[in-house]
Design an enzyme around this catalytic site. Structure first.
Site, PDB file in Angstrom:
ATOM      1  N   CYS A   1      33.708  25.185  40.545  1.00 50.92           N
ATOM      2  CA  CYS A   1      32.659  25.984  39.922  1.00 50.92           C
ATOM      3  C   CYS A   1      32.384  25.513  38.495  1.00 50.92           C
ATOM      4  O   CYS A   1      33.169  24.794  37.896  1.00 50.92           O
ATOM      5  CB  CYS A   1      33.056  27.453  39.916  1.00 50.92           C
ATOM      6  SG  CYS A   1      33.591  28.069  41.527  1.00 50.92           S
TER       7      CYS A   1
ATOM      8  N   ARG B   1      28.332  21.374  40.143  1.00 48.50           N
ATOM      9  CA  ARG B   1      29.684  21.850  40.420  1.00 48.50           C
ATOM     10  C   ARG B   1      29.687  23.065  41.341  1.00 48.50           C
ATOM     11  O   ARG B   1      30.753  23.519  41.773  1.00 48.50           O
ATOM     12  CB  ARG B   1      30.387  22.208  39.109  1.00 48.50           C
ATOM     13  CG  ARG B   1      30.617  21.036  38.194  1.00 48.50           C
ATOM     14  CD  ARG B   1      31.335  21.481  36.943  1.00 48.50           C
ATOM     15  NE  ARG B   1      32.682  21.915  37.254  1.00 48.50           N
ATOM     16  CZ  ARG B   1      33.760  21.155  37.168  1.00 48.50           C
ATOM     17  NH1 ARG B   1      33.639  19.897  36.806  1.00 48.50           N
ATOM     18  NH2 ARG B   1      34.949  21.628  37.449  1.00 48.50           N
TER      19      ARG B   1
ATOM     20  N   TRP C   1      30.873  27.722  43.547  1.00 42.72           N
ATOM     21  CA  TRP C   1      31.072  27.049  44.828  1.00 42.72           C
ATOM     22  C   TRP C   1      32.102  27.887  45.568  1.00 42.72           C
ATOM     23  O   TRP C   1      33.256  27.982  45.152  1.00 42.72           O
ATOM     24  CB  TRP C   1      31.577  25.624  44.605  1.00 42.72           C
ATOM     25  CG  TRP C   1      31.660  24.806  45.863  1.00 42.72           C
ATOM     26  CD1 TRP C   1      30.651  24.108  46.461  1.00 42.72           C
ATOM     27  CD2 TRP C   1      32.832  24.584  46.663  1.00 42.72           C
ATOM     28  NE1 TRP C   1      31.118  23.470  47.584  1.00 42.72           N
ATOM     29  CE2 TRP C   1      32.447  23.746  47.739  1.00 42.72           C
ATOM     30  CE3 TRP C   1      34.143  25.013  46.581  1.00 42.72           C
ATOM     31  CZ2 TRP C   1      33.338  23.329  48.715  1.00 42.72           C
ATOM     32  CZ3 TRP C   1      35.043  24.608  47.560  1.00 42.72           C
ATOM     33  CH2 TRP C   1      34.637  23.768  48.604  1.00 42.72           C
TER      34      TRP C   1
ATOM     35  N   ASN D   1      37.338  29.338  37.667  1.00 40.43           N
ATOM     36  CA  ASN D   1      37.214  28.144  38.492  1.00 40.43           C
ATOM     37  C   ASN D   1      38.602  27.818  39.020  1.00 40.43           C
ATOM     38  O   ASN D   1      39.562  27.765  38.263  1.00 40.43           O
ATOM     39  CB  ASN D   1      36.680  26.975  37.653  1.00 40.43           C
ATOM     40  CG  ASN D   1      36.623  25.677  38.432  1.00 40.43           C
ATOM     41  OD1 ASN D   1      36.627  25.681  39.655  1.00 40.43           O
ATOM     42  ND2 ASN D   1      36.572  24.554  37.721  1.00 40.43           N
ATOM     43  N   GLY D   2      38.746  27.632  40.342  1.00 46.35           N
ATOM     44  CA  GLY D   2      40.033  27.310  40.916  1.00 46.35           C
ATOM     45  C   GLY D   2      40.375  28.222  42.071  1.00 46.35           C
ATOM     46  O   GLY D   2      39.512  28.906  42.624  1.00 46.35           O
TER      47      GLY D   2
ATOM     48  N   GLU E   1      32.300   3.553  52.666  1.00 41.62           N
ATOM     49  CA  GLU E   1      31.533   4.190  51.599  1.00 41.62           C
ATOM     50  C   GLU E   1      30.065   4.356  51.997  1.00 41.62           C
ATOM     51  O   GLU E   1      29.442   5.369  51.698  1.00 41.62           O
ATOM     52  CB  GLU E   1      31.647   3.375  50.307  1.00 41.62           C
ATOM     53  CG  GLU E   1      30.852   3.926  49.142  1.00 41.62           C
ATOM     54  CD  GLU E   1      31.300   5.313  48.697  1.00 41.62           C
ATOM     55  OE1 GLU E   1      30.592   5.928  47.878  1.00 41.62           O
ATOM     56  OE2 GLU E   1      32.359   5.800  49.172  1.00 41.62           O
TER      57      GLU E   1
ATOM     58  N   LYS F   1      28.088   7.980  52.110  1.00 40.05           N
ATOM     59  CA  LYS F   1      26.846   8.235  51.386  1.00 40.05           C
ATOM     60  C   LYS F   1      25.775   8.774  52.324  1.00 40.05           C
ATOM     61  O   LYS F   1      25.021   9.681  51.975  1.00 40.05           O
ATOM     62  CB  LYS F   1      26.339   6.947  50.717  1.00 40.05           C
ATOM     63  CG  LYS F   1      27.079   6.568  49.478  1.00 40.05           C
ATOM     64  CD  LYS F   1      26.850   7.583  48.365  1.00 40.05           C
ATOM     65  CE  LYS F   1      28.041   7.680  47.455  1.00 40.05           C
ATOM     66  NZ  LYS F   1      29.231   8.268  48.002  1.00 40.05           N
TER      67      LYS F   1
ATOM     68  N   GLU G   1      26.807  12.551  53.602  1.00 35.04           N
ATOM     69  CA  GLU G   1      26.932  13.648  52.646  1.00 35.04           C
ATOM     70  C   GLU G   1      25.597  14.074  52.052  1.00 35.04           C
ATOM     71  O   GLU G   1      25.466  15.237  51.633  1.00 35.04           O
ATOM     72  CB  GLU G   1      27.921  13.301  51.526  1.00 35.04           C
ATOM     73  CG  GLU G   1      27.513  12.196  50.582  1.00 35.04           C
ATOM     74  CD  GLU G   1      28.610  11.884  49.559  1.00 35.04           C
ATOM     75  OE1 GLU G   1      29.466  12.750  49.325  1.00 35.04           O
ATOM     76  OE2 GLU G   1      28.606  10.776  49.010  1.00 35.04           O
TER      77      GLU G   1
ATOM     78  N   HIS H   1      37.216  -0.168  71.659  1.00 34.27           N
ATOM     79  CA  HIS H   1      38.362   0.653  72.050  1.00 34.27           C
ATOM     80  C   HIS H   1      37.983   2.136  72.085  1.00 34.27           C
ATOM     81  O   HIS H   1      38.760   2.986  71.663  1.00 34.27           O
ATOM     82  CB  HIS H   1      39.540   0.413  71.096  1.00 34.27           C
ATOM     83  CG  HIS H   1      40.061  -0.982  71.144  1.00 34.27           C
ATOM     84  ND1 HIS H   1      40.748  -1.488  72.238  1.00 34.27           N
ATOM     85  CD2 HIS H   1      39.981  -2.001  70.253  1.00 34.27           C
ATOM     86  CE1 HIS H   1      41.074  -2.751  72.003  1.00 34.27           C
ATOM     87  NE2 HIS H   1      40.619  -3.084  70.801  1.00 34.27           N
TER      88      HIS H   1
ATOM     89  N   LYS I   1      30.713  18.528  42.831  1.00 33.67           N
ATOM     90  CA  LYS I   1      31.032  17.239  42.235  1.00 33.67           C
ATOM     91  C   LYS I   1      32.531  17.010  42.064  1.00 33.67           C
ATOM     92  O   LYS I   1      33.076  16.027  42.537  1.00 33.67           O
ATOM     93  CB  LYS I   1      30.336  17.127  40.871  1.00 33.67           C
ATOM     94  CG  LYS I   1      30.569  15.800  40.157  1.00 33.67           C
ATOM     95  CD  LYS I   1      29.952  14.650  40.918  1.00 33.67           C
ATOM     96  CE  LYS I   1      30.100  13.330  40.197  1.00 33.67           C
ATOM     97  NZ  LYS I   1      29.612  12.203  41.009  1.00 33.67           N
TER      98      LYS I   1
END
Length: 622
Positions: A2, A27, A76, A112-113, A495, A499, A502, A518, A617
């Site tokens: 957050c 955030r 968040w 936050n947390g 990567e 990208k 997300e 396989h 983020k």
């Protein structure tokens, strides 16, 4: 996760809080809220579900909330669904309705947390007559402070310290007390928090961009510390309530770096900043044509004693580690193991005395990476942090620190920070190879010149973005995309796939090309997009063969390769070229078209590129 902002001074607080929150919305953007106090008047709380603009409309951009002291939050969600009742700030008393309006409670706060033992603490508070209106762990923390404050008739610092002793988990807290107008109290454990100083005013934030417009003079509040903010001054306390002296730090980031600068989104701006981010990072460790890591505390003698490397990271930083594994093992002859930070400490760690544990994190606050760092230190291993934020927790706690110079990165999907990390790890690989005697001076000089050429080559890749934009529009409605490659190309595929998924919400996966047969190739059907990364000369033909297998099952093929490999067009339906470079460093070039592809696909789908759903983020919770 957050975003937290606080202000006390001589100006109206609410507009400053909203401005700061707008720079922290990456955030968290499930809900937002403000608590503002006007002198002796009770704090007024206003909360809104959804994005920050809803709160701005509700408060007339802050003009309807008079007062010069306040705290703000953008959320968040962790505990409790996104709702107005679960939005911060939270109060210590009974909350009517959804929690907006004048607050008669003794304590109001934002957080936050994650409070891990919140259920146990909530039961204790319920038995002592407290009532709860939300599903959040934050309300528990605020009410616990209130409990100690009233039961023992102690001051805010002592009440907060008692709370910190009882709470397990991570947190950054900002609190206002009814009996202390004009003051804000902050506390933290494992979640970021900075305090900015101005003339007759003091700022609080969970990340630097929130206050860059107002000040660059900041303090970093340490773990298990409390800060008392008054206009133009701040006092720090330890768990015993004793005062602590701290050194003021100047933030060197340009305030304009946190602005869009005419670009439509932060992400595309930050992609265009990659040449500068890579150049600045390399220039910080390359002096007079030689890699010098002495600023990070890494001498040749120390590197020569490294017998094995463990790279620990999350998300894109883990992908950097995957790429670095190939480069370090090849250039230095040192075995490398790449670890997911979230799994690192859940098994018996076998770290010999000559192990170097490298923790990669953009923010330097990633909860899982921080926990892994501490675990490695407990095992007696030397630790190296590769981080972008000076003064961050991981940077402070690691034995050595190698800073990347990407500047502030605002978009949730990392781009320039990833590229800066990759450049830093490549430079480390060369330095390690030299120290171990695997590379002679001539080879080192050649690799240094190859590294220094990367920024200009990345800029050339960006010149081809219109073709990628066209292709992204063509496949914007794809259901599945597969990225394949071998060796270093596989690491870059990881990567590229992240990208894509997300920010476009298209299902995508990355596979080592030889593993397709396989099992995974059963998912390939007509018009499935398969992207082959083909930058490694000695693996080119093998990966092309795997692409042909996909084409035989109806796949549409895109090839990403370097100039000169024109035979790729014989197989692929669409080909993207990047400049030639030393094979060890091709990842720095190949990743850029994949970043652009993810970006333009998201734009074509009409999505919020910078704020993808369910993501934030900096992941400061486990």
């Amino acid at each position: 996760m957050c975003g937290i902002v606080g202000y006390t001074g001589n100006r109206p607080a609410a507009p400053i809080l909203l401005e700061g929150l707008s720079r922290l919305e990456y955030r968290g953007y499930d809900s937002a809220g403000l608590a503002v106090r006007d002198g002796e008047r009770l704090a007024e709380v206003v909360k809104a579900r959804g994005k920050l603009r809803n709160l701005a409309v509700k408060t007339d951009n802050g003009r309807s909330l008079p007062g010069t002291c306040g705290i703000g939050h953008t959320r968040w969600a962790t505990h409790g669904e996104p709702s107005q009742a679960n939005a911060h700030p939270h109060v210590s008393g009974i909350c009517k309705g959804s929690g907006s309006g004048p607050v008669e409670s003794a304590v109001v706060g934002v957080h936050n947390g994650i409070i891990e033992n919140y259920a146990e603490l909530k039961d204790k508070l319920l038995k002592n007559g407290y009532q709860f209106y939300s599903e959040t762990d934050t309300e528990v923390a605020v009410k616990l402070v209130d409990y100690y404050y009233n039961k023992y008739k102690i001051g805010p610092v002592d009440a907060i310290n008692r709370m910190m002793v009882r709470v397990r988990g991570s947190y950054a807290l900002a609190l206002m007390f009814r009996d202390f107008p004009g003051e804000i109290y902050a506390a933290r454990k494992d979640s970021p928090m900075i305090i900015g100083m101005g003339e007759g005013e003091t700022f609080l934030a969970s990340d630097v961009p929130a206050i860059l417009k107002y000040t660059r003079s900041v303090y970093y509040i340490g773990n298990l510390e409390v800060a008392r903010l008054c206009p133009g001054e701040v006092t720090f306390f330890d768990l015993n309530g004793d005062t602590i002296e701290k050194t003021l730090t100047e933030v060197t980031w340009d305030a304009e770096a946190a602005e869009k600068g005419g670009y439509e989104h932060f992400m595309i701006k930050e992609i265009h900043e990659e040449p500068a981010a890579v150049r600045d990072t390399l220039n910080s460790v390359i002096h007079e044509g030689r890699i010098d890591l002495s600023a990070a505390g890494l001498t040749d003698a120390l590197l020569a004693d490294v017998g094995q490397v463990h790279i620990v990271a999350c998300g894109s930083a883990w992908h950097v580690g995957m790429a670095a594994q190939y480069v370090i093992e090849d250039l230095a002859g040192v075995p490398v193991r790449v670890e997911l930070a979230s799994e690192f400490r859940y098994r018996r760690l076998l770290l010999p005395a000559d192990a170097l544990v490298i923790v990669i994190s953009q923010s330097g606050e990633t909860a899982d990476s921080l926990a892994a760092l501490r675990q490695a230190k407990q095992c007696g291993a030397r630790t190296l942090a590769v981080v972008n934020v000076v003064g961050s927790t991981i940077a402070r706690e690691a034995d050595n620190v190698l800073y990347t110079l990407a500047g502030p990165e605002i978009a949730v999907a990392t781009t320039k920070a990833y590229s800066a990390q990759l450049a830093a790890m490549d430079a480390l690989a060369v330095a390690l190879g030299r120290a171990k005697g695997a590379l002679d001076e001539e080879a080192c000089e050649r690799y240094v010149q190859e590294l220094l050429a990367l920024p200009d080559k990345i800029a050339r890749v960006l010149e081809d973005k219109e073709r990628i934009q066209w292709f992204a529009a063509k496949f914007a409605n794809a259901h599945d995309i597969f990225f394949i490659g071998r060796g270093l190309d596989y690491a870059i595929s990881l990567e590229g796939s992240l990208k894509m998924k997300e920010i476009s919400y298209i299902h995508s996966e990355a596979y080592a090309a030889g593993e397709l047969k396989h099992g995974t190739i059963s998912l390939v059907e007509d018009n499935t997009l398969v992207i082959g990364v083909l930058t490694q000369d000695d693996l080119f033909e093998k990966t092309v063969s795997n692409m042909v297998e996909c084409k035989a099952r109806g796949a549409y093929l895109m090839a990403l390769t370097s100039y000169g490999h024109y035979s790729a067009e014989d197989t692929a339906d669409f080909t993207v070229y990047v400049p030639k470079a030393d094979p060890h460093f091709m990842g720095s070039l190949a990743v850029v078209p994949l970043q652009l592809l993810g970006y333009y696909t998201s734009v074509a789908r009409g999505l919020d590129v910078d704020k993808p759903r369910n993501l934030a983020k900096s992941v400061t919770v486990e």
